[in-house]
Design a protein around this motif. Structure first.
Motif: not given
Ligand code: NAI
Ligand code: MG
Length: 372
Positions: A75-77, A83-84, A90-94
């Motif tokens: 899940p998102k959180e 993430l390393v 960086k606001g990256l979204v999976y």
């Protein structure tokens, strides 16, 4: 140069274990192919912020088809937490790589055969032989979702639909919307694939599994297009069943059904039900097929608790290899493989834990290779 160039994507967890098993059988069949390994999965999300790096997309585009193991999704959180540090904040979204590959390469058809092989004690009954066609790129998994709900979206809905007024006052962060998007083209091509399959393999019926009495616009479109396409296939009956009733019928009389066709989410759910009728995740193969490319994967996930133990059942993956050989046109190799898998199941000597045995993943693959 080998006849086929096949992208080799083990992914995460037991994806590696079952891909090793696949290789044993492919080598025993002496398939004239080059297997090109590619990066995909959780490790690449954590370290690069992308579970499907661009280089892997390029690799896919340079191959004839892809054999895929499994991936881990979270899940998102949780995804963001893992993430390393260089990739944090960086606001990256999976995004699920498998969903992205389906959309990027327009792999519109998800084919999931669920056939009972005699001798498998996990079978619900021995005469089940179902094939599910699931629409793979649209529907509720289109990814068009809102939370919190933007004012402009809410206003547009209020302006255009009377039933939206009930939700007019719900605070934006207390309402979420996921869009179920169907296109006429999307409906027609999945239904057509199902009928073509029925025609090719002499199947008596195609059942469209939707819910048009409630979800009038989307399910309604699917059923309407199915009726239209069915007219072209004399001798193959079109049956229409609501998805909730279908769940019940599949438990009661699965042997009465043959080819099923459904939109993305309904097909996802129904195909898991069908898989369990023939022994569950250890037996469930699948193909993601587009007009010019296809990706083949077992239905199961990365089963983290078994990673690297070579304990899980490779039969789902070996049946997936069979689907790949069929698609490549290597029909006699595919038939030999299916026969060998059936023989090992019937023989009941070499079995993984889920079938009550103690054999390893690779021992089952060796047994199949031996009986080719
Ligand atoms: P899962 O399919 O990985 O495993 C659930 C359970 O099913 C396992 O613990 C195991 O008991 C059994 N199982 C699965 N494959 C088996 C096999 N070949 N032989 C014998 N037993 C087998 O599903 P789960 O635990 O819900 O998800 C684990 C991870 O996999 C998650 O991160 C999930 O997001 C991901 N996943 C990935 C998929 C894919 O790659 N297409 C599909 C489903 C889940
Ligand atoms: Mg599923």
């Amino acid at each position: 140069m080998a006849k086929y160039r096949i992208a080799w994507l083990p992914g995460d967890g037991i994806g590696n274990d079952v891909m090793d098993a696949a290789r044993i059988v492919l080598d025993a069949l002496a398939v004239d192919a080059e297997y090109v390994p590619g990066d995909v999965g959780w490790e690449f999300w954590r370290t690069e912020g992308d579970a499907l790096p661009d280089r892997t997309v390029e690799l896919l585009k340079s191959t004839d088809c892809c054999l895929f193991g499994a991936i881990t999704s979270k899940p998102k959180e949780e995804a963001e937490r893992e993430l390393v540090s260089e990739q944090q904040a960086k606001g990256l979204v999976y995004f699920s790589p498998i969903v992205r590959i389906r959309q990027l390469l327009d792999l519109h058809t998800n084919l999931r055969p669920c056939k009972a092989y005699p001798g498998n004690l996990l079978n619900y009954r021995d005469d089940v032989d179902l094939v599910v066609f699931r629409e793979n790129t649209e529907g509720l998994y289109s990814g068009v979702e809102f939370h919190p709900l933007p004012d402009a979206v809410r206003q547009a809905l209020l302006d255009n639909h009377p039933k939206m007024s009930r939700f007019a006052e719900v605070p934006a962060d207390e309402i979420a919307i996921s869009c179920r998007i169907f296109t006429r083209n999307g409906c027609r091509r999945i239904v057509r694939q199902a009928f073509e399959y029925a025609k090719q393999f002499g199947r008596p019926s195609v059942t469209v599994v939707e819910k048009p009495n409630v979800i009038r616009e989307t399910s309604g479109m699917m059923v309407r297009e199915a009726r239209d396409i069915a007219k072209e296939y004399l001798g193959i009956e079109l049956w229409e069943t609501n998805v909730d009733a279908m769940a019940m019928w599949l438990v009661k009389n699965p042997q009465d059904y043959s080819v099923l066709v459904a939109s993305n989410m309904f097909g996802d759910i129904i195909s898991d039900l069908c898989a369990q009728l023939v022994g569950g995740l250890g037996f469930a193969s699948s193909a993601n097929i587009g007009d010019n490319y296809a990706l083949f994967e077992p239905t199961h996930g990365s089963a983290p608790k078994y990673v690297g133990q070579y304990k899980v059942n490779p039969i789902a993956m070996l049946l997936t290899v069979k689907l790949m050989l069929d698609w490549l046109g290597e029909v006699s190799l595919a038939q030999r493989l299916e026969k060998a898998i059936g023989a090992v199941i019937a023989d009941a000597k070499v079995r993984t834990y889920d079938m009550g045995g103690t054999a390893s993943t690779l021992e089952v693959a060796e047994a199949v290779a031996g009986s080719l």
